[in-house]
Write a protein that holds these residues in place. Sequence first.
Motif, PDB file in Angstrom:
ATOM      1  N   GLU A 132       0.816  -1.212   0.000  1.00  0.00           N
ATOM      2  CA  GLU A 132       0.000   0.000   0.000  1.00  0.00           C
ATOM      3  C   GLU A 132       0.850   1.264   0.000  1.00  0.00           C
ATOM      4  O   GLU A 132       0.407   2.317  -0.464  1.00  0.00           O
ATOM      5  CB  GLU A 132      -0.937   0.011   1.213  1.00  0.00           C
ATOM      6  N   ARG A 133       2.083   1.173   0.506  1.00  0.00           N
ATOM      7  CA  ARG A 133       2.934   2.362   0.602  1.00  0.00           C
ATOM      8  C   ARG A 133       4.190   2.282  -0.248  1.00  0.00           C
ATOM      9  O   ARG A 133       4.805   3.317  -0.548  1.00  0.00           O
ATOM     10  CB  ARG A 133       3.344   2.627   2.056  1.00  0.00           C
ATOM     11  N   GLY A 134       4.617   1.091  -0.597  1.00  0.00           N
ATOM     12  CA  GLY A 134       5.888   0.960  -1.283  1.00  0.00           C
ATOM     13  C   GLY A 134       5.784   0.230  -2.614  1.00  0.00           C
ATOM     14  O   GLY A 134       4.956  -0.657  -2.796  1.00  0.00           O
ATOM     15  N   LEU A 135       6.644   0.634  -3.543  1.00  0.00           N
ATOM     16  CA  LEU A 135       6.799  -0.059  -4.817  1.00  0.00           C
ATOM     17  C   LEU A 135       8.262  -0.455  -4.947  1.00  0.00           C
ATOM     18  O   LEU A 135       9.151   0.392  -4.817  1.00  0.00           O
ATOM     19  CB  LEU A 135       6.390   0.848  -5.984  1.00  0.00           C
ATOM     20  N   ILE A 136       8.512  -1.741  -5.204  1.00  0.00           N
ATOM     21  CA  ILE A 136       9.876  -2.243  -5.368  1.00  0.00           C
ATOM     22  C   ILE A 136      10.045  -2.713  -6.805  1.00  0.00           C
ATOM     23  O   ILE A 136       9.260  -3.521  -7.306  1.00  0.00           O
ATOM     24  CB  ILE A 136      10.157  -3.397  -4.380  1.00  0.00           C
ATOM     25  N   VAL A 137      11.063  -2.184  -7.496  1.00  0.00           N
ATOM     26  CA  VAL A 137      11.312  -2.524  -8.895  1.00  0.00           C
ATOM     27  C   VAL A 137      12.779  -2.913  -9.063  1.00  0.00           C
ATOM     28  O   VAL A 137      13.633  -2.540  -8.253  1.00  0.00           O
ATOM     29  CB  VAL A 137      10.973  -1.353  -9.848  1.00  0.00           C
ATOM     30  N   THR A 138      13.076  -3.650 -10.129  1.00  0.00           N
ATOM     31  CA  THR A 138      14.459  -4.089 -10.359  1.00  0.00           C
ATOM     32  C   THR A 138      15.320  -2.989 -10.975  1.00  0.00           C
ATOM     33  O   THR A 138      16.545  -3.027 -10.859  1.00  0.00           O
ATOM     34  CB  THR A 138      14.488  -5.319 -11.273  1.00  0.00           C
ATOM     35  N   TRP A 139      14.715  -2.025 -11.650  1.00  0.00           N
ATOM     36  CA  TRP A 139      15.452  -0.872 -12.180  1.00  0.00           C
ATOM     37  C   TRP A 139      14.457   0.219 -12.511  1.00  0.00           C
ATOM     38  O   TRP A 139      13.286  -0.058 -12.790  1.00  0.00           O
ATOM     39  CB  TRP A 139      16.263  -1.245 -13.422  1.00  0.00           C
ATOM     40  N   SER A 140      14.897   1.480 -12.457  1.00  0.00           N
ATOM     41  CA  SER A 140      13.975   2.588 -12.687  1.00  0.00           C
ATOM     42  C   SER A 140      14.553   3.562 -13.708  1.00  0.00           C
ATOM     43  O   SER A 140      15.764   3.592 -13.930  1.00  0.00           O
ATOM     44  CB  SER A 140      13.728   3.351 -11.372  1.00  0.00           C
ATOM     45  N   PRO A 141      13.696   4.384 -14.308  1.00  0.00           N
ATOM     46  CA  PRO A 141      14.181   5.495 -15.131  1.00  0.00           C
ATOM     47  C   PRO A 141      14.554   6.645 -14.198  1.00  0.00           C
ATOM     48  O   PRO A 141      13.756   7.556 -13.957  1.00  0.00           O
ATOM     49  CB  PRO A 141      12.971   5.837 -16.011  1.00  0.00           C
TER      50      PRO A 141
END
Length: 459
Positions: free
Chosen positions: A328-337
């Motif tokens: 609900e509060r966090g987004l975890i990604v392997t790489w970002s722009p």
Amino acid sequence: METKEKGSYKAHVLVLPFPAQGHITPMLQFCKRLVSRGVKTTLVNSIYVSKSIHVDDLNSSINVEAISDGFDEGGWAQAESPEAYLTKFCAVGSRDLANLVKKLDDAGRPVDALVYDGFLPWALDVSKEFGLVGAVFFTQSCAVNNIYYHVHKGLLSLPLSDSTVSIPGLPPLEPWETPSFVYIYGSYPGFYHMVVNQFSNIDKADLVLFNNFYELEKETVDWMAKLWRVKTIGPTLPSMYLDKRLEDDRGYDINLFKPKSAMCMNWLNEKPRGSVVYVSFGSMAEIDAEQMEEVAWGLKESMFYFLWVVRASEEAKLPEKFTDDVSERGLIVTWSPQLEVLAHESVGCFVTHSGFNSVLEAISLGVPLVTMAQWTDQGTNAKYVEDVWGMGVRTRQDEKGIVRRRVLELCIREVMEGQKGKEIKENAIKWKNLAKEAVDEGGSSDKNIDEFVAELIRP
């Protein structure tokens, strides 16, 4: 060989970065600035990197060539040690680079200058062999390289004593505020020799280029200018984030990791202004499992929204079910722009490993910092972020070398909503404006690039 093609551009420059994301990115951006001034540029990558990169929309005016580093199937990871990689790259790369210069000359595209990464000093010898202008390009800060220069010359004795380190052009430094290869004497000997050997032949270079802007480190630049012909030519960010003079320059174009762009931007678009903590430790830093857990719970307990980049190779270190717990509060990604993220109005601060590219991006976009230095130059960069530029705070490690969750939580709160955070945000905007002014027409970096180009034009 002179042809009609040669008459269509002012000069031809080969640009040779060390084959890693943090080195390719700024040097590719420098290529774009040269192209905009009528200079033909050829970016030279290793064969392995050329096969591995994701190309988004590379400026068609930039030529791309590849040479061997001796490890065409696996690059750095294929070598048995850093020393083995560097030794073989020197031998094989020197030969291939010389052959490339000859090939381009035979094809009617003679080279006028070689801009080479400081990590590859042997490239200067190739430039001198062919009578080219040789310019070394440093991707780390002037302060950090000033320290390495003093080590190389024996002016800073190692191992360090417990006393304060005093170096011309720098503020007084505690030993732990110097780069890790200096402070922790004997650590990573291959890397140590690489950063110190940058200065093995620098006195023969025609120009010394730094990816920053004069106002950011003017005391250090002024001191270095007594030794070499120093020019600050940064920050090398896509033009649309700074001066907006190159309309098609919106991204870095080449990535060794594929960013989750749509996912990140859609998520950020739903968050209030200044409400998100962005977290990334770059393309190389490896966080141990205990530290990863402390970061995870520190982010959760801060109660802010957060966007956290955890590379695929690091995902297994996350606490069990953590991604679901914080959905609900966090987004975890392997790489970002990263540039798009930092420029987004919902981002309120950046928790960073303090790599110089990331710091420079934050400076240029006015984003306050919480630093978690890991190794190499990052401790010195973090010192400057907090004590010299005043646009962030440093986390402190415990006796085990771990930044605990409560420490991280309090630092985030201080920047996002604390009294000190107001001053930090004001300083961040100040540096953002100065970075833009440097690359605007007539700014310090803009003039330096023009002067570099002028030196290449042969009668």
